[in-house]
Enzyme design. Structure first.
Site, short mmCIF file in Angstrom:
data_model
loop_
_atom_site.label_atom_id
_atom_site.label_comp_id
_atom_site.label_asym_id
_atom_site.label_seq_id
_atom_site.Cartn_x
_atom_site.Cartn_y
_atom_site.Cartn_z
N PRO A 126 26.61 57.84 47.69
CA PRO A 126 25.99 57.56 48.99
C PRO A 126 25.39 56.15 49.08
O PRO A 126 25.47 55.51 50.12
CB PRO A 126 24.91 58.64 49.10
CG PRO A 126 25.46 59.78 48.30
CD PRO A 126 26.21 59.14 47.15
N GLY A 129 29.00 51.56 47.20
CA GLY A 129 30.42 51.51 47.54
C GLY A 129 31.06 50.32 46.84
O GLY A 129 31.65 50.44 45.76
N SER A 130 30.85 49.13 47.42
CA SER A 130 31.47 47.91 46.87
C SER A 130 30.96 47.59 45.47
O SER A 130 31.72 47.17 44.60
CB SER A 130 31.19 46.73 47.81
OG SER A 130 31.81 46.95 49.05
N ILE A 155 35.03 61.19 49.57
CA ILE A 155 36.07 61.60 48.63
C ILE A 155 37.27 62.20 49.38
O ILE A 155 37.17 63.29 49.97
CB ILE A 155 35.52 62.60 47.59
CG1 ILE A 155 34.26 62.02 46.92
CG2 ILE A 155 36.59 62.97 46.57
CD1 ILE A 155 34.43 60.65 46.28
N ARG A 241 45.39 49.96 45.57
CA ARG A 241 45.35 49.01 46.69
C ARG A 241 46.75 48.64 47.17
O ARG A 241 46.96 48.41 48.36
CB ARG A 241 44.54 47.77 46.27
CG ARG A 241 43.07 48.09 46.21
CD ARG A 241 42.23 47.07 45.48
NE ARG A 241 40.85 47.57 45.41
CZ ARG A 241 39.91 47.09 44.62
NH1 ARG A 241 40.18 46.07 43.82
NH2 ARG A 241 38.70 47.60 44.62
N ARG A 266 58.75 50.53 80.56
CA ARG A 266 57.78 50.22 81.62
C ARG A 266 58.21 48.98 82.40
O ARG A 266 58.58 47.96 81.81
CB ARG A 266 56.42 49.97 80.96
CG ARG A 266 55.33 49.50 81.90
CD ARG A 266 54.74 50.65 82.64
NE ARG A 266 53.59 50.21 83.44
CZ ARG A 266 52.87 51.04 84.19
NH1 ARG A 266 53.17 52.32 84.25
NH2 ARG A 266 51.84 50.60 84.88
N GLN A 334 47.48 47.05 73.56
CA GLN A 334 47.49 46.06 74.66
C GLN A 334 48.81 46.12 75.43
O GLN A 334 48.83 46.07 76.66
CB GLN A 334 47.26 44.65 74.07
CG GLN A 334 46.81 43.63 75.09
CD GLN A 334 45.40 43.92 75.62
OE1 GLN A 334 44.61 44.58 74.97
NE2 GLN A 334 45.12 43.44 76.82
N GLU A 361 39.08 51.99 49.37
CA GLU A 361 39.67 51.43 48.13
C GLU A 361 39.44 49.92 48.03
O GLU A 361 40.31 49.17 47.59
CB GLU A 361 41.14 51.83 47.97
CG GLU A 361 41.25 53.34 47.72
CD GLU A 361 42.50 53.79 47.01
OE1 GLU A 361 43.15 52.96 46.36
OE2 GLU A 361 42.81 55.00 47.09
N GLY A 362 38.26 49.50 48.47
CA GLY A 362 37.86 48.09 48.38
C GLY A 362 37.97 47.41 49.73
O GLY A 362 39.07 47.14 50.21
C1 LIG Z 1 33.29 44.12 43.33
C2 LIG Z 1 34.05 44.35 42.02
C3 LIG Z 1 35.37 43.62 42.03
C4 LIG Z 1 33.16 43.77 40.94
O1 LIG Z 1 33.73 43.97 39.73
P1 LIG Z 1 32.89 43.56 38.43
O2 LIG Z 1 32.52 42.11 38.46
O3 LIG Z 1 31.74 44.48 38.25
O4 LIG Z 1 33.93 43.84 37.29
P2 LIG Z 1 34.40 42.94 36.11
O5 LIG Z 1 33.21 42.61 35.26
O6 LIG Z 1 35.25 41.85 36.60
O7 LIG Z 1 35.32 43.95 35.32
C5 LIG Z 1 34.75 44.97 34.50
C6 LIG Z 1 35.74 45.24 33.38
O8 LIG Z 1 36.92 45.81 33.93
C7 LIG Z 1 38.07 45.00 33.64
N1 LIG Z 1 38.93 45.02 34.81
C8 LIG Z 1 38.63 44.64 36.05
N2 LIG Z 1 39.69 44.79 36.85
C9 LIG Z 1 40.68 45.26 36.06
C10 LIG Z 1 42.04 45.59 36.28
N3 LIG Z 1 42.56 45.48 37.48
N4 LIG Z 1 42.76 46.03 35.24
C11 LIG Z 1 42.24 46.15 34.00
N5 LIG Z 1 40.95 45.86 33.72
C12 LIG Z 1 40.20 45.41 34.74
C13 LIG Z 1 37.50 43.61 33.37
O9 LIG Z 1 38.36 42.86 32.56
C14 LIG Z 1 36.21 43.97 32.68
O10 LIG Z 1 36.49 44.32 31.34
P3 LIG Z 1 35.71 43.62 30.10
O11 LIG Z 1 34.27 44.02 30.31
O12 LIG Z 1 35.91 42.15 30.27
O13 LIG Z 1 36.32 44.19 28.88
C15 LIG Z 1 34.27 45.87 41.78
O14 LIG Z 1 33.05 46.54 41.64
C16 LIG Z 1 35.07 46.49 42.89
O15 LIG Z 1 36.29 46.44 42.88
N6 LIG Z 1 34.39 47.10 43.85
C17 LIG Z 1 35.04 47.90 44.91
C18 LIG Z 1 35.13 49.32 44.47
C19 LIG Z 1 36.05 50.12 45.33
O16 LIG Z 1 37.16 49.72 45.62
N7 LIG Z 1 35.59 51.31 45.67
C20 LIG Z 1 36.35 52.24 46.43
C21 LIG Z 1 36.65 53.42 45.56
S1 LIG Z 1 37.47 54.63 46.42
C22 LIG Z 1 36.41 55.97 46.32
O17 LIG Z 1 35.62 56.12 45.46
C23 LIG Z 1 36.59 57.00 47.36
C24 LIG Z 1 37.53 57.96 46.87
S2 LIG Z 1 39.01 57.82 47.59
O18 LIG Z 1 39.43 59.06 47.83
O19 LIG Z 1 39.73 56.71 47.48
#
Ligand SMILES: CC(C)(COP(=O)(O)OP(=O)(O)OC[C@H]1O[C@@H](n2cnc3c(N)ncnc32)[C@H](O)[C@@H]1OP(=O)(O)O)[C@@H](O)C(=O)NCCC(=O)NCCSC(=O)CCS(=O)O
Length: 377
Positions: A126, A129-130, A155, A241, A266, A334, A361-362
């Protein structure tokens, strides 16, 4: 980019299915908030619920390009159904396929990939998100069990899911490296479906809260390693994504096709409005933007299939395709004039369905953050 004969065959068979079994019912499902259970069973029989999962684990053993082609077609038939299918493929199936143990795959991946069970993905909360690493849901080890407490938000398929992939904090002091990924059956004690959201669109796909109140699961429910959860979430959101971007293509295409048809039927000032340059140029712009987005989506899927890094390209595809789709669907309204704003024509529903693609999903700004970071090298 040229498709293979097999990819064309998959696209054509899903297109035929979507036009016959989804599109004619989409307005009714939207109006009555009907979960498309039967259609999902039929899609499962076509292999669409676990498309990139290897056959040995119940999947169709196809490539990402086939998945994006299928998602475009499903979304052109019904946006809500494409969300359910996209999430199932990319998140529960994707995560178990990459990080699950053989026992977890045997117990769940086979059922999910065959579409016999549905999964959901529980990251968002809640208040979070981001900023996904700020989640508060906790998991504490007690003997042979983990005990989960917290609330997950927005979810997809929450009401119908048989299992959830859940991200929880197991070591608060470790920050991002203190998040762990869990496999939680929906019948686990303490697992509860919470509020069902009333949404602007995608009404056939349920979006719920999931509550964990002293939810107890066995010790072997960890997916991957303890502390690896955040990485697992982000890695799979990358593929997710691309899937959402493919959905955008389908919804935008359906809106464009409806607008072309309407413009040809039309008449104003003595001729079909299609022949007025103002309308015709608008349609030309819509078609061009759609094709540009498709090339970005296909490029990201091709990189994924080649096992190449595609974090930036997946974000570019999702950003561009979702922004494009909202504009194309708005332009389709439109072209329809007043008729575009009422529910007699499909563009009103498609616009409502597509709007969330810039958020879930971001959100678009998160995609820009990911792309911007990648530019720094
Ligand atoms: C905003 C963010 C992009 C911020 O990300 P961070 O800065 O916190 O993350 P990092 O420090 O860069 O990465 C952490 C860690 O993970 C590794 N990493 C990152 N991306 C990848 C990848 N694509 N593949 C593999 N590894 C990856 C990175 O190397 C780091 O590892 P090390 O620590 O260096 O070992 C992020 O927080 C973000 O994307 N936010 C948006 C979240 C989002 O999309 N939420 C929607 C979810 S959907 C949902 O929950 C609803 C359910 S639904 O049904 O869909």
């Amino acid at each position: 980019m040229i498709l293979t004969a097999e990819q064309e065959m998959i696209r054509d068979s899903i297109r035929a299915f979507a036009q016959e079994r989804l599109a004619p019912f989409a307005a009714d499902w939207d109006r009555n908030h009907t979960f498309p259970a039967e259609a999902l069973k039929e899609l499962a029989a076509l292999g669409a619920l676990g498309m990139v999962v290897p056959e040995e684990w119940g999947g169709a053993g196809m490539d990402y390009m086939s998945l994006v082609l299928a998602l475009e077609e499903i979304a052109a038939g019904d946006g809500a159904t494409s969300t359910i299918v996209s999430v199932q493929n990319s998140l529960p199936c994707g995560i178990l396929n990459r990080f699950g143990t053989d026992a977890q795959k045997e117990a769940w991946l086979k059922l999910l990939a065959r579409g016999e069970k549905l999964g959901c993905f529980c990251l968002t909360e809640p208040h979070v998100g981001s900023d996904a690493s700020a989640i508060r849901t906790s998991a504490v080890r007690e003997g042979d069990e983990w005990v989960l407490n917290g609330v997950k938000q927005f979810i997809t398929s929450g009401k119908h899911a048989d299992m959830a992939i859940v991200f929880a904090v197991t070591d608060k002091a470790a920050g991002k490296k203190g998040i762990t990924c869990f496999l939680v059956p929906a019948n686990a004690p303490g697992y509860q479906v919470g509020r069902i959201e009333e949404k602007m669109g995608q009404k056939a796909s349920d979006t719920t809260q999931i509550l964990f109140e002293n939810c107890r699961i066995p010790a072997d429910s960890v997916i991957g390693e303890e502390g690896q959860g955040y990485k697992i979430a982000l890695a799979n959101l990358e593929a997710g994504r691309i899937g959402i971007a493919a959905q955008c293509l389908g919804m935008a295409r359906a809106a464009l096709e409806a607008a072309v048809k309407y413009a040809q039927e039309r008449e104003s000032f003595g001729k079909p409005i299609f022949e007025h340059q103002a309308v015709n140029f608008r349609l030309a712009d819509m078609a061009t933007q759609l094709e540009a987005a498709r090339q970005l989506v296909w490029h990201a899927a091709t990189l994924k299939d080649a096992g190449r890094p595609c974090l930036k390209e997946a974000s570019m595809a999702k950003l561009f395709a979702s922004e494009m789709a909202e504009k194309v669907c708005s332009d389709a309204i439109q072209v329809h004039g007043g008729y575009g704003y009422v529910s007699d024509f499909p563009v009103e529903r498609i616009y409502r369905d597509v709007r969330v693609c810039q958020i879930y999903e971001g959100a678009s700004d998160i995609q820009k953050l990911v792309i911007g970071r990648a530019l720094a090298g």
